[in-house]
Design a protein around this motif. Structure first.
Motif, PDB file in Angstrom:
ATOM      1  N   LEU A 186     -75.062 -79.867 -66.548  1.00 27.62           N
ATOM      2  CA  LEU A 186     -74.377 -79.632 -65.522  1.00 27.62           C
ATOM      3  C   LEU A 186     -73.464 -78.481 -65.636  1.00 27.62           C
ATOM      4  CD1 LEU A 186     -73.815 -83.251 -64.134  1.00 27.62           C
ATOM      5  CD2 LEU A 186     -75.752 -81.890 -63.912  1.00 27.62           C
ATOM      6  N   ARG A 187     -73.098 -78.607 -66.636  1.00 27.51           N
ATOM      7  CA  ARG A 187     -71.867 -77.028 -66.942  1.00 27.51           C
ATOM      8  C   ARG A 187     -72.726 -76.155 -67.195  1.00 27.51           C
ATOM      9  NH1 ARG A 187     -71.089 -74.633 -71.159  1.00 27.51           N
ATOM     10  NH2 ARG A 187     -72.296 -76.166 -72.401  1.00 27.51           N
ATOM     11  N   ARG A 188     -73.631 -76.070 -67.975  1.00 28.95           N
ATOM     12  CA  ARG A 188     -74.420 -74.857 -68.160  1.00 28.95           C
ATOM     13  C   ARG A 188     -75.263 -74.455 -67.064  1.00 28.95           C
ATOM     14  NH1 ARG A 188     -77.859 -77.238 -71.844  1.00 28.95           N
ATOM     15  NH2 ARG A 188     -76.135 -77.107 -73.638  1.00 28.95           N
ATOM     16  N   THR A 189     -75.546 -75.282 -66.234  1.00 27.45           N
ATOM     17  CA  THR A 189     -75.896 -74.777 -64.902  1.00 27.45           C
ATOM     18  C   THR A 189     -75.083 -74.051 -63.910  1.00 27.45           C
ATOM     19  OG1 THR A 189     -77.725 -76.584 -64.963  1.00 27.45           O
ATOM     20  CG2 THR A 189     -77.369 -75.454 -62.750  1.00 27.45           C
ATOM     21  N   GLY A 190     -73.930 -74.585 -63.676  1.00 29.58           N
ATOM     22  CA  GLY A 190     -72.765 -74.157 -63.277  1.00 29.58           C
ATOM     23  C   GLY A 190     -72.429 -72.632 -63.727  1.00 29.58           C
ATOM     24  N   GLU A 191     -72.313 -72.645 -64.981  1.00 34.08           N
ATOM     25  CA  GLU A 191     -71.723 -71.382 -65.635  1.00 34.08           C
ATOM     26  C   GLU A 191     -72.712 -70.245 -65.704  1.00 34.08           C
ATOM     27  OE1 GLU A 191     -68.265 -73.640 -68.198  1.00 34.08           O
ATOM     28  OE2 GLU A 191     -70.060 -72.778 -69.309  1.00 34.08           O
ATOM     29  N   ILE A 192     -74.194 -70.555 -65.945  1.00 31.02           N
ATOM     30  CA  ILE A 192     -74.883 -69.316 -66.272  1.00 31.02           C
ATOM     31  C   ILE A 192     -76.232 -69.594 -65.732  1.00 31.02           C
ATOM     32  CG2 ILE A 192     -73.728 -68.868 -68.541  1.00 31.02           C
ATOM     33  CD1 ILE A 192     -76.188 -70.399 -69.817  1.00 31.02           C
ATOM     34  N   GLY A 193     -76.583 -70.644 -65.225  1.00 32.31           N
ATOM     35  CA  GLY A 193     -77.977 -70.854 -64.465  1.00 32.31           C
ATOM     36  C   GLY A 193     -78.021 -70.561 -63.051  1.00 32.31           C
ATOM     37  N   ASP A 194     -79.520 -70.180 -62.966  1.00 28.32           N
ATOM     38  CA  ASP A 194     -79.613 -69.972 -61.308  1.00 28.32           C
ATOM     39  C   ASP A 194     -80.245 -71.225 -60.646  1.00 28.32           C
ATOM     40  OD1 ASP A 194     -79.679 -67.051 -61.572  1.00 28.32           O
ATOM     41  OD2 ASP A 194     -81.390 -67.283 -63.016  1.00 28.32           O
ATOM     42  N   GLY A 195     -80.449 -72.405 -61.204  1.00 30.08           N
ATOM     43  CA  GLY A 195     -80.902 -73.686 -60.533  1.00 30.08           C
ATOM     44  C   GLY A 195     -80.753 -74.807 -61.470  1.00 30.08           C
TER      45      GLY A 195
END
Length: 287
Positions: A186-195
């Motif tokens: 979840l953190r990774r998605t918020g910080e660097i992910g497109d979805g």
């Protein structure tokens, strides 16, 4: 909400004509994308008591080769990996394969990635199982740099590139989405992910996860509205009467995409998978 079809690779077999027919039916029915799972090797459970998950009997088409084929037999269908187990693959090679699929498909690739769970597969591919989460984050950074510039140099913890680059380049930043439900995802998605690609019901926990992703995005200085969410509706796991509520629930939470999975329904043929997908789409659109 964009509605896509999950490629039923565990039940579709290896006949290329059947694979083509499925893709053409899905595209002509109006699905916006096709999503395929990834595994390179299947572990035999013969001498592994208590083994759960996929085995050597589970058929998996290699996703980039599959998408090269589907790029040629479709015209508009977005091609989505859901998900490539990125840390067990060479990053520069994935960058090359993804760029090639994107070029040959006319910009139709969406790269879903995750860390996986199968240590047997990691060991067979000669890749350490530990630190795969940390490696994945560096891989995403390197992928984006390789796609952006003709020549790069990169000095990371897991990767070193000295004045080298891809040709052809994709001509755009290929979207990278994350699968998984751990807080790190979840953190990774918020910080660097497109979805994000959840595989849960549209309940309070799912809503909380979406909210946490959006908060991580804000903390990273990103616009949370730019992050997409693709839910997974497995038709065989829910009574048919509950399908519309599932779609409505995820739409209310903020899902931008939906993947429809027909595996596990007891269907007798690949043609049945395509027919179910064709017939159910109007219902899901109206939900």
């Amino acid at each position: 909400m964009r509605i896509g079809a999950v490629f039923p690779q565990l039940e579709i077999g290896s006949d290329p004509a059947v694979v083509r027919s499925w893709a053409e039916t899905v595209e002509s029915a109006g699905y916006t994308h096709a999503l395929a799972y990834d595994h390179v090797l299947g572990a035999s459970p013969e001498h592994r008591p208590g083994w759960t998950g996929y085995t050597d009997k589970s058929l998996f088409h290699e996703v980039f080769v599959l998408f090269g084929y589907l790029a040629a037999v479709t015209t508009e269908l977005e091609l989505v990996t859901g998900v490539v187990i990125l840390p067990q693959r060479q990053t520069a090679l994935v960058a090359k394969q993804a760029a090639e699929v994107d070029v040959l498909s006319g910009g139709r690739l969406r790269l879903g990635v995750g860390i996986g769970w199968n240590q047997v597969e990691y060991d067979a591919l000669g890749v350490p199982f530990k630190q795969r989460g940390a490696k994945l984050e560096e891989q995403v950074d390197l992928l984006r740099k390789l796609w952006a510039d003709p020549v790069i140099s990169y000095d990371g913890k897991f990767h070193q590139v000295e004045e080298a680059g891809l040709n052809p380049l994709p001509g755009r930043r290929i979207p990278i989405w994350f699968g998984g439900s751990a807080e790190a995802v979840l953190r990774r998605t918020g910080e660097i992910g497109d979805g994000w690609m959840p595989q849960s019901a549209p309940d309070d926990e799912a809503r909380a996860c979406v909210e946490r992703i959006r908060q991580y995005a804000v903390e990273a200085g990103r616009d949370p509205a730019e992050i997409g969410f693709e839910a997974r509706l497995s038709l065989g796991r829910l009574p048919e009467a509950d399908w519309p509520a599932f779609v409505r629930g995820w739409r209310e939470i903020g899902a931008t995409h939906l993947g429809v999975n027909t595996m596990g329904m007891g269907l007798k043929s690949p043609a049945d998978h395509a027919a179910v997908l064709r017939d159910v789409l109007p219902l899901l659109r109206e939900s």
